[in-house]
Write a protein that holds these residues in place. Structure first.
Motif, PDB file in Angstrom:
ATOM      1  N   ARG A 109      11.247  24.895 -38.425  1.00 11.28           N
ATOM      2  CA  ARG A 109      10.125  25.520 -37.553  1.00 11.28           C
ATOM      3  C   ARG A 109       9.522  24.581 -36.594  1.00 11.28           C
ATOM      4  O   ARG A 109       8.773  24.717 -35.628  1.00 11.28           O
ATOM      5  N   GLU A 110       9.977  23.189 -36.891  1.00 13.39           N
ATOM      6  CA  GLU A 110       9.372  22.075 -35.912  1.00 13.39           C
ATOM      7  C   GLU A 110      10.126  22.376 -34.630  1.00 13.39           C
ATOM      8  O   GLU A 110      11.182  22.403 -34.419  1.00 13.39           O
ATOM      9  N   LYS A 111       9.128  22.349 -33.484  1.00 12.96           N
ATOM     10  CA  LYS A 111       9.726  22.629 -32.109  1.00 12.96           C
ATOM     11  C   LYS A 111       9.958  20.997 -31.399  1.00 12.96           C
ATOM     12  O   LYS A 111      10.946  21.170 -30.735  1.00 12.96           O
ATOM     13  N   ASP A 112       9.327  20.229 -31.716  1.00 18.86           N
ATOM     14  CA  ASP A 112       9.217  18.576 -31.391  1.00 18.86           C
ATOM     15  C   ASP A 112      10.561  18.189 -31.777  1.00 18.86           C
ATOM     16  O   ASP A 112      10.484  17.899 -32.918  1.00 18.86           O
ATOM     17  N   SER A 113      11.570  17.962 -30.901  1.00 17.05           N
ATOM     18  CA  SER A 113      12.926  17.625 -31.258  1.00 17.05           C
ATOM     19  C   SER A 113      12.880  16.279 -32.033  1.00 17.05           C
ATOM     20  O   SER A 113      13.548  15.824 -33.022  1.00 17.05           O
ATOM     21  N   LYS A 114      12.038  15.379 -31.621  1.00 20.25           N
ATOM     22  CA  LYS A 114      11.926  13.952 -32.068  1.00 20.25           C
ATOM     23  C   LYS A 114      11.545  13.865 -33.658  1.00 20.25           C
ATOM     24  O   LYS A 114      12.173  13.279 -34.437  1.00 20.25           O
ATOM     25  N   LEU A 115      10.342  14.750 -33.562  1.00 20.54           N
ATOM     26  CA  LEU A 115       9.796  14.783 -34.923  1.00 20.54           C
ATOM     27  C   LEU A 115      10.884  15.584 -35.948  1.00 20.54           C
ATOM     28  O   LEU A 115      10.989  15.291 -37.169  1.00 20.54           O
ATOM     29  N   ARG A 116      11.441  16.706 -35.516  1.00 21.55           N
ATOM     30  CA  ARG A 116      12.084  17.332 -36.184  1.00 21.55           C
ATOM     31  C   ARG A 116      13.451  16.432 -36.630  1.00 21.55           C
ATOM     32  O   ARG A 116      13.962  16.454 -37.873  1.00 21.55           O
ATOM     33  N   PHE A 117      14.073  15.505 -35.960  1.00 21.64           N
ATOM     34  CA  PHE A 117      15.225  14.632 -36.145  1.00 21.64           C
ATOM     35  C   PHE A 117      14.631  13.479 -37.306  1.00 21.64           C
ATOM     36  O   PHE A 117      15.135  13.437 -38.364  1.00 21.64           O
ATOM     37  N   LYS A 118      13.308  13.411 -37.051  1.00 31.31           N
ATOM     38  CA  LYS A 118      12.887  12.301 -38.239  1.00 31.31           C
ATOM     39  C   LYS A 118      12.707  13.179 -39.624  1.00 31.31           C
ATOM     40  O   LYS A 118      13.079  12.399 -40.615  1.00 31.31           O
ATOM     41  N   MET A 119      12.391  14.375 -39.497  1.00 32.56           N
ATOM     42  CA  MET A 119      12.025  15.071 -40.706  1.00 32.56           C
ATOM     43  C   MET A 119      13.511  15.539 -41.234  1.00 32.56           C
ATOM     44  O   MET A 119      13.664  14.997 -42.610  1.00 32.56           O
ATOM     45  N   ARG A 120      14.531  15.601 -40.641  1.00 33.66           N
ATOM     46  CA  ARG A 120      15.976  15.784 -41.163  1.00 33.66           C
ATOM     47  C   ARG A 120      16.496  14.504 -41.786  1.00 33.66           C
ATOM     48  O   ARG A 120      17.293  14.591 -42.534  1.00 33.66           O
ATOM     49  N   LYS A 121      16.069  13.346 -41.122  1.00 30.13           N
ATOM     50  CA  LYS A 121      16.504  11.955 -41.493  1.00 30.13           C
ATOM     51  C   LYS A 121      15.931  11.824 -42.901  1.00 30.13           C
ATOM     52  O   LYS A 121      16.640  11.427 -43.825  1.00 30.13           O
ATOM     53  N   GLU A 122      14.844  12.069 -43.127  1.00 28.74           N
ATOM     54  CA  GLU A 122      14.068  12.055 -44.474  1.00 28.74           C
ATOM     55  C   GLU A 122      14.766  12.957 -45.680  1.00 28.74           C
ATOM     56  O   GLU A 122      14.803  12.683 -46.632  1.00 28.74           O
ATOM     57  N   LEU A 123      14.881  14.230 -45.072  1.00 29.78           N
ATOM     58  CA  LEU A 123      15.562  15.080 -45.841  1.00 29.78           C
ATOM     59  C   LEU A 123      16.740  14.854 -46.194  1.00 29.78           C
ATOM     60  O   LEU A 123      17.109  14.723 -47.520  1.00 29.78           O
ATOM     61  N   SER A 124      17.631  14.274 -45.240  1.00 25.44           N
ATOM     62  CA  SER A 124      18.956  13.568 -45.695  1.00 25.44           C
ATOM     63  C   SER A 124      19.005  12.226 -46.686  1.00 25.44           C
ATOM     64  O   SER A 124      19.847  12.339 -47.640  1.00 25.44           O
ATOM     65  N   GLU A 125      18.035  11.541 -46.396  1.00 25.81           N
ATOM     66  CA  GLU A 125      18.323  10.358 -47.200  1.00 25.81           C
ATOM     67  C   GLU A 125      17.456  10.247 -48.331  1.00 25.81           C
ATOM     68  O   GLU A 125      17.739   9.495 -49.361  1.00 25.81           O
ATOM     69  N   SER A 126      16.501  10.926 -48.559  1.00 25.75           N
ATOM     70  CA  SER A 126      15.823  11.074 -49.935  1.00 25.75           C
ATOM     71  C   SER A 126      15.380  12.386 -50.450  1.00 25.75           C
ATOM     72  O   SER A 126      15.479  12.669 -51.765  1.00 25.75           O
ATOM     73  N   ILE A 127      14.675  13.336 -49.553  1.00 24.48           N
ATOM     74  CA  ILE A 127      14.444  14.575 -50.112  1.00 24.48           C
ATOM     75  C   ILE A 127      15.462  15.345 -50.681  1.00 24.48           C
ATOM     76  O   ILE A 127      15.672  15.907 -52.135  1.00 24.48           O
ATOM     77  N   LEU A 128      16.359  15.818 -50.167  1.00 24.40           N
ATOM     78  CA  LEU A 128      17.625  16.421 -50.600  1.00 24.40           C
ATOM     79  C   LEU A 128      18.398  16.022 -51.754  1.00 24.40           C
ATOM     80  O   LEU A 128      18.660  16.704 -52.532  1.00 24.40           O
ATOM     81  N   PRO A 129      18.713  14.470 -51.272  1.00 22.74           N
ATOM     82  CA  PRO A 129      19.556  13.971 -52.561  1.00 22.74           C
ATOM     83  C   PRO A 129      18.691  14.323 -53.980  1.00 22.74           C
ATOM     84  O   PRO A 129      19.217  14.522 -54.881  1.00 22.74           O
ATOM     85  N   ARG A 130      17.447  14.179 -53.876  1.00 20.56           N
ATOM     86  CA  ARG A 130      16.625  14.147 -55.174  1.00 20.56           C
ATOM     87  C   ARG A 130      16.548  15.640 -55.675  1.00 20.56           C
ATOM     88  O   ARG A 130      17.032  15.889 -56.831  1.00 20.56           O
ATOM     89  N   TRP A 131      16.417  16.524 -54.875  1.00 15.19           N
ATOM     90  CA  TRP A 131      16.577  18.154 -54.944  1.00 15.19           C
ATOM     91  C   TRP A 131      17.916  18.652 -55.675  1.00 15.19           C
ATOM     92  O   TRP A 131      18.087  19.311 -56.575  1.00 15.19           O
ATOM     93  N   LEU A 132      18.927  17.879 -54.993  1.00 16.60           N
ATOM     94  CA  LEU A 132      20.243  18.433 -54.953  1.00 16.60           C
ATOM     95  C   LEU A 132      20.864  17.878 -56.545  1.00 16.60           C
ATOM     96  O   LEU A 132      21.254  18.323 -57.072  1.00 16.60           O
ATOM     97  N   GLY A 133      20.006  16.819 -56.758  1.00 17.59           N
ATOM     98  CA  GLY A 133      20.307  16.037 -58.062  1.00 17.59           C
ATOM     99  C   GLY A 133      19.703  16.852 -59.253  1.00 17.59           C
ATOM    100  O   GLY A 133      20.345  16.747 -60.351  1.00 17.59           O
ATOM    101  N   PHE A 134      18.682  17.686 -58.890  1.00 23.36           N
ATOM    102  CA  PHE A 134      18.356  18.480 -60.028  1.00 23.36           C
ATOM    103  C   PHE A 134      19.108  19.684 -60.315  1.00 23.36           C
ATOM    104  O   PHE A 134      19.747  20.038 -61.552  1.00 23.36           O
TER     105      PHE A 134
END
Ligand SMILES: N[C@@H](CCC(=O)N[C@@H](CS)C(=O)NCC(=O)O)C(=O)O
Length: 209
Positions: free
Chosen positions: A110-135
């Motif tokens: 939903r994030e329209k600001d591409s810089k912010l979106r990229f930052k969110m995706r980086k965090e998703l890739s590096e920490s959030i998703l690895p944690r949840w996929l681990g479950f």
């Protein structure tokens, strides 16, 4: 029984779980894939009880919510445990986990600001998703060498996790690398196992462009 499943023309897990359950079970249904205009119309004329998709109409009566629809279709098709309360709860657990993981990714979509979106995706890739996929990986691990999420055969839990992980690792969510599953051997093998099922190949061939 007349079944009409309503969701846009995308293979997102929220709809694919039920489309595929019905397909696996050989159960006839109308696979209605509305356009944007048709969705707007349905939102304003009360067709969508919560203004959201998917919905399933059963003899003209509407069921909303991904999990409720998936369980209904899974029960019809034999892909939801009917005589084992524990296994049924474990299937529900995976579906709810798929929802939680989707909700982690959603704000970045939903994030329209591409810089912010990229930052969110980086965090998703590096920490959030690895944690949840681990479950998810752990659930597969806990179920031993069956290769399935629950019990010894395919259930709607496998369909949900397969499509969810296919979406996450499919290269379509910009900034989330295609190799995100490589550190999860069980999930990786699960993707390959489900991809190779004859019914999945048959289904995919139907929609090949
Ligand atoms: N709680 C609902 C959420 C469904 C949902 O978020 N659907 C999205 C499409 S994937 C939608 O209809 N969004 C439009 C909106 O919320 O206005 C479920 O489990 O089915």
């Amino acid at each position: 029984m007349e079944l009409k499943l309503i969701y846009p023309n995308i293979p997102f897990w929220r709809a694919e779980i039920s489309r595929l359950a019905l397909f696996f079970g050989g159960i006839e249904f109308e696979d209605f894939r509305p356009s944007r205009e048709e969705i707007t119309k349905m939102k304003s004329n009360g067709t969508l009880p919560f203004g959201q998709l998917p919905v399933l109409q059963v003899d003209g009566i509407t069921i909303a919510q991904t999990g409720a629809i998936a369980r209904f279709c899974g029960k019809l098709s034999g892909l939801y445990p009917s005589d084992n309360l524990f296994d049924a709860a474990k299937v529900d657990e995976v579906i709810d986990l798929a929802t939680d993981i989707t909700n982690q990714i959603r704000p970045s979509i939903r994030e329209k600001d591409s810089k912010l979106r990229f930052k969110m995706r980086k965090e998703l890739s590096e920490s959030i998703l690895p944690r949840w996929l681990g479950f998810l990986e752990k659930i597969l691990d806990d179920n031993g060498d069956t290769g399935f999420f629950v019990g010894g055969s395919i259930t709607i839990a496998d369909l949900a996790a397969w499509r969810l992980c296919g979406w996450i690792s499919g290269g379509i969510i910009e900034g989330i690398p295609k190799n995100i599953l490589t550190t999860f051997p069980r999930l990786n093998t699960h993707q390959k196992k489900i991809n190779a099922l004859p019914k999945i190949i048959e289904w995919n061939n139907k929609f090949k462009k």
